[in-house]
Scaffold this active site. Structure first.
Site, PDB file in Angstrom:
ATOM      1  CG  ASP A   1      45.952  30.399  30.603  1.00 54.21           C
ATOM      2  OD1 ASP A   1      45.338  29.230  31.389  1.00 54.21           O
ATOM      3  OD2 ASP A   1      45.539  31.267  31.104  1.00 54.21           O
TER       4      ASP A   1
ATOM      5  CG  HIS B   1      41.052  31.720  40.018  1.00 49.99           C
ATOM      6  ND1 HIS B   1      39.208  32.470  40.375  1.00 49.99           N
ATOM      7  CD2 HIS B   1      41.629  33.198  40.210  1.00 49.99           C
ATOM      8  CE1 HIS B   1      39.550  33.452  41.272  1.00 49.99           C
ATOM      9  NE2 HIS B   1      41.497  32.914  41.036  1.00 49.99           N
TER      10      HIS B   1
END
Length: 318
Positions: free
Chosen positions: A12, A249
């Site tokens: 994303d 992340h």
């Protein structure tokens, strides 16, 4: 000679996805394709950002990019994460339009096709909500036995969430899709906030990255963009740590997928909360000694952060 990992990565594409793509492109893997989903940004913007990053990196033009799910399976999308990714998902860094284009077709069909083409060889790497994978599973219920592994960035077991007190953003972004994936029997590894929130890339690391880039004039454009992306994230996370920095992340999930020795993992039975209000999207692990159900996921609980940072810096500076 060991065969290259065959990888499909689902993104994303906000800032850490963009850094992950740049990192992944420098690895000795066969990148079969990139699939885009809503999350940090809209699915359309995620696909557009992905094409721009591929262009920036001078990636091979035969890497296909597919635009996928625009919203969760059963809920409205809550909108982009502007604070942590900027209005365009790339920290408001403006990149030239790409000459590349999105491929026709849906990621779910692409994933099913490649799993048939490469049985038990495929590594599926998911860095956003799991909607595209849930849709692929709906098309082929035997998909879990056809892929080699699924590695996701998502979830939180013994640490707080980042969108609610107990829920991490990618899982909370589509809890029903996550429930389908966690319940399906995939060989699943979860790289969640338990480890990613400790993978804090600081100004010290950024200086090392800049020093390595200075030795290679050809990398200056990528160096500038990487620096601007990271500094936007530093600002977004201002006050979280004593030292200025941001967690990587998604890049950590990519690194663990390519080298499992980077993380210590514990088998756990993990279920997804889909009905709660305060707990919606929580990854609930059964930690009862001697009473836990059969494990369905390997949960990363520790990682070798400095080894990861060194690899990340070296790869981007190539």
């Amino acid at each position: 000679m060991a065969r290259k990992k065959k990888v499909i990565v689902d993104v994303d594409t906000g800032i850490d996805d963009a850094l992950s793509i740049l990192y992944l492109l420098k690895q000795d893997v066969e990148l079969l394709g990139i699939t885009a989903v809503f999350g940090n940004v809209s699915a359309e913007r995620a696909a557009e950002n992905t094409l721009k990053i591929l262009e920036l990196a001078g990636a091979p033009e035969d890497i296909p990019v597919f635009q996928g799910a625009e919203q969760p399976l059963f809920r409205p999308w809550q909108g982009p994460a502007v604070r942590f990714h900027g209005k365009n998902g790339l920290g408001n860094v403006e990149l030239p339009e790409s000459a590349r284009s999105v491929q026709p077709g849906h990621p779910a069909d692409f994933i099913v096709q490649k799993a048939e083409e490469y049985p038990e060889e495929l590594t599926l790497l998911f860095l956003g909500p799991l909607t595209n994978l849930a849709l692929a599973l709906a098309k082929d219920v035997r998909l879990p036995e056809k892929v080699k592994e699924v590695v996701i960035m998502g979830g939180a077991i013994r640490v707080p969430g980042n969108v609610t007190p107990v829920s991490e953003g990618n899982i909370a972004g589509d809890p029903e899709a996550a429930h389908m994936v966690f319940s399906a029997g995939f060989p699943l590894t979860m790289v969640g906030l338990d480890v990613t929130m400790k993978a804090v890339f600081t100004e010290r690391h950024l200086k090392l990255l800049e020093e390595k880039f200075r030795k290679d004039a050809g990398g200056q454009k990528i160096a500038r963009v990487a620096k601007e992306l990271l500094e936007f994230r530093f600002d977004a996370y201002a006050g979280y740590w004593e030292e200025r920095g941001c967690p990587l992340h998604d890049p950590l999930a990519v690194a663990v997928a390519l080298d499992p020795s980077l993380a210590e993992k514990v088998p756990m039975q993990v279920q997804i909360e889909t009905k709660g209000t305060l707990s919606l999207g929580a990854t609930v692990a059964d930690l009862r000694i001697g009473r836990g159900a059969e494990p369905n996921v390997l949960v990363c609980v520790k990682a070798d952060y400095e080894r990861f940072f060194n690899r990340f810096i070296d790869a981007l500076a190539k």
